[in-house]
Design an enzyme around this catalytic site. Structure first.
Site, PDB file in Angstrom:
ATOM      1  N   ASP A   1      55.160  91.412  78.295  1.00  0.00           N
ATOM      2  CA  ASP A   1      55.671  90.034  78.110  1.00  0.00           C
ATOM      3  C   ASP A   1      55.654  89.446  80.026  1.00  0.00           C
ATOM      4  O   ASP A   1      57.006  90.018  80.127  1.00  0.00           O
ATOM      5  CB  ASP A   1      56.980  90.330  77.587  1.00  0.00           C
ATOM      6  CG  ASP A   1      57.828  88.686  77.386  1.00  0.00           C
ATOM      7  OD1 ASP A   1      57.036  87.355  77.660  1.00  0.00           O
ATOM      8  OD2 ASP A   1      58.439  88.746  77.992  1.00  0.00           O
TER       9      ASP A   1
ATOM     10  N   ASP B   1      75.508  90.535  81.795  1.00  0.00           N
ATOM     11  CA  ASP B   1      73.983  90.594  81.549  1.00  0.00           C
ATOM     12  C   ASP B   1      72.984  89.650  81.531  1.00  0.00           C
ATOM     13  O   ASP B   1      73.996  88.437  82.082  1.00  0.00           O
ATOM     14  CB  ASP B   1      74.399  90.780  80.227  1.00  0.00           C
ATOM     15  CG  ASP B   1      72.773  91.500  79.828  1.00  0.00           C
ATOM     16  OD1 ASP B   1      71.552  91.259  79.897  1.00  0.00           O
ATOM     17  OD2 ASP B   1      72.995  91.361  78.049  1.00  0.00           O
TER      18      ASP B   1
ATOM     19  N   SER C   1      65.726  84.085  81.227  1.00  0.00           N
ATOM     20  CA  SER C   1      64.067  84.537  80.545  1.00  0.00           C
ATOM     21  C   SER C   1      62.854  84.429  81.432  1.00  0.00           C
ATOM     22  O   SER C   1      63.113  82.807  82.269  1.00  0.00           O
ATOM     23  CB  SER C   1      63.751  84.142  79.603  1.00  0.00           C
ATOM     24  OG  SER C   1      64.280  84.772  78.039  1.00  0.00           O
TER      25      SER C   1
ATOM     26  N   HIS D   1      56.996  84.429  76.999  1.00  0.00           N
ATOM     27  CA  HIS D   1      56.715  84.150  76.032  1.00  0.00           C
ATOM     28  C   HIS D   1      58.046  82.254  76.706  1.00  0.00           C
ATOM     29  O   HIS D   1      58.113  81.801  75.933  1.00  0.00           O
ATOM     30  CB  HIS D   1      58.392  84.546  75.584  1.00  0.00           C
ATOM     31  CG  HIS D   1      59.594  85.266  76.140  1.00  0.00           C
ATOM     32  ND1 HIS D   1      59.623  86.566  76.461  1.00  0.00           N
ATOM     33  CD2 HIS D   1      60.565  84.640  76.030  1.00  0.00           C
ATOM     34  CE1 HIS D   1      60.803  85.803  77.183  1.00  0.00           C
ATOM     35  NE2 HIS D   1      61.581  84.622  77.037  1.00  0.00           N
TER      36      HIS D   1
END
Length: 1019
Positions: free
Chosen positions: A865, A960, A966, A809
């Protein structure tokens, strides 16, 4: 002188004086003067007598005086009396003349013969009996005539015959009249007859007849013979009876007429037929001559004239008209230089030894036009290696040329469309090795071929070469008459014929027609352009002068008829068999004839690269027709080629060791046998005798190797370019006797998952990292056209020098699988600060070349992904740029257990909801998929964790991965080795829609191990 006694009156004298004044040089006879006398001599020697002379009156100064009239003197009168025999005073002539003289003064010469008497006054002859004529020169009656010994004659009367009767001796017949008579004109009425023998009577020949005259068969009688149909006469058609009683020849015979078989048409030739016998019962009766002439650019091969023999056979084989190449052919010549129209054969002559030379051939039976034409002819089996003539035929366009190995020559395959050729045999038309070929004629020790076709000198030389000859060469003073007669018979007056230099030690002087001299300093043949003293002219022979042929020169480019010549002495020499090609070698030929290997010729052999010669380098054809030594062999030198050099590594080649190495493990000589000492010493093998011939090892070691080849025993030592690579495979490899390197191929693999930062325990809360602590971390910036800036939007992991792995992505348009153009991305390695302006020289920036997204990527649920980015330029591994280790099935089983801790890094949003200025790290435990799904379910965010994903994070949240992280790595420590290594097990993929660090809402990661096969398709 005394005047007369009487007186003349003065008046008369005065008148006379007046009258005489105009002519004082003449006297007047007045009767006043007395005679005078001259003393003259009569005859010679003769006697003296007086000759009376009358005097006249002359005047001088009016006085008269006397002297002989007309001023005569003794010298004017006396000489004529010397011719007389007898003289008389007062007589104006001779009384008598000497013998054979006549006339008044005896000046005539008498012409009387045969005792005739000459008249003293007139010279007329009075003849004796039996003679007559003006000078008594004619004998009365006819002269006697000679006769043959066999003729008998009777004369009547015997002394002065008026008739003669003739007869013959027994056995002879009289030819002519039996009596002749003497005619009044002194001629006989006929010639005397002859006595001749009679010739035998002749009967008609079988199948013929004879036409004979009536009467006796005596000298001059003629017989005429003829034959019945269909017979013809053998011998003379007419015979004449000779004086010896013999006919002038043998009696002819009648023989049945024989016909020769019909002749086949000769292509490109015209012919003329001359019937050899009078009867014309068929097309080619015996004696018929057929003469051929080739048209256009075709040359006659064979006899130009065939004759029908009496046995019904032709005198020779039919000739052919062929095109002959006008360029010299060598082993390197390509067929394209000789091809004519499609289907048209062209004769060439290949030299000996072409199978021993290099040259590419494409095809089998049908060949590519760029093939070596002579090697192709040997490959096709049309020629032996000793060379010879062959016809090259244009085969037109062709493709799919097939390769094959035939007759010692390997041809290659070629698929392209091109003009092609094939071969036809050249039919032999020679009269044996010791004679000249058909259509050639012998001149001393040479065979000569003469043609009226006109060519420039170089083209003429090419034609002769392709007829297994050379352009004719003669010595200056030795011009055979047979050659000039042949040239004249063909109507050739100017012909290319070279002039040979005889003495190599002295300058050659050649006298030109203008009497100037050209001095040449070497023993070349004086005819070719470019020779010393002869830049553009060539020599030709001019025979227009019937008595003296002369040498002249003209432009070498001017066409002329020419003569070819081959040496007969070569054909009489011993000939050696064709030694054939040398496999993996080449040969240089010396002194070979154009059509084989004769005594004195030699071959020098050499080998191709990586081969050495075993045997004699040069072999010579001896006078007994054998080679001086066997053909050598080319033996391959065993080598190893350049070993592959690993990327990011190097190899060092060391030569073979000159000393025997000792093995440190398992040496058989570490234990001694329990033999007695003398036996132990005797057990050693005796030394081998030294040979004078070099061993194959010595010969092989002397061969110079081309670059990239190494001898057996050479060693290849491998190293990697830096400590950031580790060597896989054999560090050292040896060139074995089979030509291969021992061991396994070496490669330099980047050292993965190693961090140069100090080894420290996990830090549980997210915090900044040290520079270079995570050297595989990649920053992926995307060009934002609306903002005119590059924005660091994702992370990635370095797999090797050219490949980055990230989330799909990150490189696709939102909510689609469409890949963004690679030019819209920049990739950073070794980066620490988000702000590009703070980057130091250790940061490496690369452009993207290609982007590959997993074909199963689902932008809706982010399943599959994962994506790969190929860099345009490889990165350089440094302390801050190093690859991460890919997982294995073992590491994945160990690491992806619930509670196992991992580290996630990136420049994503922090707890202040701002993007981190420095790369951040956080330690996260692995969470079971069911726990992850349950947590999201409780938050009313149901989802499914597929087998391609796993979750990590804390139940209470707070720590987190977040937006901007990403594609970044989730790595696990592998302490199974001495040195800790980090393994990439996950790629930051998704999180809670509610935000980062939410309780029970764990981060989702792409499970890298699932995609190892797909990744290895690219890297």
């Amino acid at each position: 002188m005394v005047l007369a006694s009487f007186l003349v009156s003065g008046l008369v004298l005065g008148i006379l004086a007046q009258q005489m004044r105009p002519v004082q040089s003449r006297g007047v006879d007045l009767g006043l003067c007395d005679e005078t006398r001259f003393e003259c001599k009569c005859g010679d020697p003769g006697y003296v007598f007086n000759v009376p002379m009358k005097q006249c009156t002359y005047f001088y100064r009016w006085r008269p005086y006397c002297k002989p009239c007309d001023d005569l003197e003794a010298k004017d009168i006396c000489p004529k009396y010397k011719r007389c025999q007898e003289c008389k005073a007062g007589l104006d002539s001779c009384v008598t003349c000497p013998p054979n003289k006549y006339g008044t003064w005896c000046s005539g010469e008498c012409q009387c013969k045969n005792g005739g008497i000459c008249d003293q006054r007139t010279g007329a002859c009075t003849c004796r009996d039996r003679y007559e004529g003006a000078h008594c020169e004619i004998l009365k009656g006819c002269p006697l005539l000679p006769s043959d010994s066999q003729v008998q004659e009777v004369r009547n009367p015997p002394d002065n015959p008026q008739t003669i009767d003739y007869s013959c001796s027994p056995g002879f017949k009289l030819k002519g009249v039996a009596r002749i008579s003497c005619l009044p004109n002194g001629q006989w009425s006929s010639f005397p007859p002859k006595c001749i023998r009679e010739c035998a009577k002749v009967s008609s020949p079988e199948h013929g007849k004879v036409n004979a005259p009536s009467g006796n068969m005596i000298e001059g009688a003629t017989l005429r013979f003829s034959c019945d149909s269909p017979y013809y006469l053998i011998g003379q058609e007419t015979l004449t009876c000779q004086g010896n009683g013999q006919w002038s020849g043998q009696i002819p015979q009648c023989k049945k007429l024989v016909f020769c078989p019909d002749l086949d048409p000769v292509n490109h030739a015209e012919h003329q037929v001359k019937i050899g016998v009078e009867q014309k019962y068929g097309q080619f009766p015996q004696g018929t001559e057929v003469t051929y002439t080739c048209s256009g650019n075709y040359f006659l091969m064979g006899f130009n004239t065939l004759k029908c023999n009496p046995d019904g056979s032709w005198s020779g084989s039919q000739p052919s008209c062929v095109k002959v190449a006008d360029r010299e052919v060598d082993c390197d010549s390509k067929a394209v230089d000789f091809l004519d129209d499609v289907g048209e054969p062209v004769r060439i002559h290949c030299p000996a030894g072409c199978s021993l030379t290099a040259g590419t051939v494409w095809g089998t039976a049908i060949y590519h036009e760029l093939s070596s034409v002579c090697r192709a002819a040997i490959h096709a089996g049309k020629l032996p290696n000793s060379g010879g003539a062959v016809h090259v035929v244009n085969n037109g366009p062709y493709s799919d040329f097939l390769g094959s190995d035939l007759n010692g020559i390997k041809s290659e395959e070629l698929k392209s469309l091109a003009r092609s050729f094939r071969f036809d045999y050249v039919s032999s038309s020679t009269a044996g090795r010791s004679g000249c070929p058909d259509g050639w004629f012998e001149v001393e020790e040479n065979c000569v071929y003469v043609t009226s076709k006109q060519r420039a000198w170089e083209r003429a030389q090419g034609v002769c070469t392709n007829m297994a000859a050379r352009l004719a060469v003669l010595d200056k003073d030795l011009i055979p008459s047979s050659l000039t007669e042949t040239l004249r018979g063909k109507g050739l007056t100017t012909t290319w014929i070279g002039l040979h230099r005889l003495d190599a030690e002295k300058p050659f002087v050649w006298e030109l027609m203008d009497r100037s001299n050209v001095v040449l300093n070497d023993n070349l043949t004086f005819w070719a352009s470019g020779e010393p003293g002869n830049e553009t002219n060539c020599v030709y022979l001019d025979i227009r002068d019937q008595l003296q042929p002369v040498w002249k020169t003209k432009s070498c480019f001017q066409p002329s008829s020419f003569a070819c010549m081959m040496d007969l002495s070569d054909r009489n020499k011993a000939k050696c068999d064709d030694p054939g090609p040398l496999e993996n070698g080449h040969a240089t030929l010396h002194g070979q004839s154009i059509d084989g290997f004769y005594a004195g010729s030699s071959i020098r052999y050499s080998c191709e690269v990586l081969h050495y010669l075993s045997g004699t380098e040069t072999v010579t054809c001896t006078t007994n027709g054998t080679w001086s030594a066997p053909k050598p062999r080319c033996i391959k030198v065993i080598t190893c080629q350049n070993p592959p050099v690993p990327s990011y590594g190097s190899v060092e080649i060391k030569p073979p060791s000159r000393t025997n190495s000792i093995s440190r493990v398992g040496s058989p000589f570490l234990r001694l046998p329990r033999l007695p000492l003398p036996l132990a010493r005797a057990a050693k093998p005796p030394p081998k005798p030294r040979s004078s011939q070099p061993s194959t090892v010595d010969l092989a070691s002397k061969v110079k190797l081309p670059e990239g080849h190494y001898r057996v025993g050479s060693r290849a030592i491998y190293t990697c370019e830096s400590r950031y690579y580790e060597l896989l495979g054999s560090q050292g490899r040896r060139c074995d006797s089979n030509g291969n390197w021992s061991g396994r191929p070496a490669s330099c693999i980047p050292v993965c998952g190693r961090s140069d930062s100090p080894r420290s325990p996990f830090i549980w809360n997210g915090n900044s990292t040290e520079i270079g602590q995570w050297p595989w971390q990649a920053g992926i910036s995307r060009w934002l056209a609306d903002h005119n800036m590059w924005f660091l939007q994702c992370g990635g992991s370095l797999l090797n020098e050219k490949w980055i792995v990230t989330a799909a992505h990150c490189v696709t348009y939102s909510a689609t699988a469409e890949i963004i153009d690679p030019s819209q991305f920049k990739i950073y390695l070794g980066k620490y600060y988000r702000d590009d302006s703070r980057d130091d020289d250790y940061v490496q920036v690369r452009e993207a070349l290609e982007i590959h997204v997993n074909p199963n990527y689902d932008p809706g649920n982010l399943n599959f992904d994962i994506a790969l980015i190929q860099l345009k330029t490889p990165v350089t591994l440094t302390t801050r740029v190093q690859p991460i280790c890919l997982p294995t099935d073992i590491t994945t089983r160990e690491h992806l257990k619930e509670g196992t801790l991992a580290v996630v890094t990136g420049w994503g949003l922090n707890e202040n909801n701002t993007y981190s200025e420095m790369i951040q790290q956080a330690v996260l435990p692995v969470v079971a998929a069911s726990t992850c799904e349950e947590g999201y379910k409780e938050a009313d965010l149901p989802l499914t964790v597929t087998e391609n994903m796993f979750c990590a994070g804390y139940k209470k949240g707070r720590y987190d991965a977040c937006s901007g992280d990403s594609g970044g790595p989730l790595v696990f420590a592998d302490d199974s080795r001495t040195e800790r290594r980090w393994v990439l097990e996950g790629i930051v993929s998704w999180g809670s829609p509610s935000g980062c660090g939410k309780a029970n809402q764990y981060g989702g990661f792409t499970k890298v191990n699932v995609f190892l096969s797909w990744i290895r398709q690219f890297i």
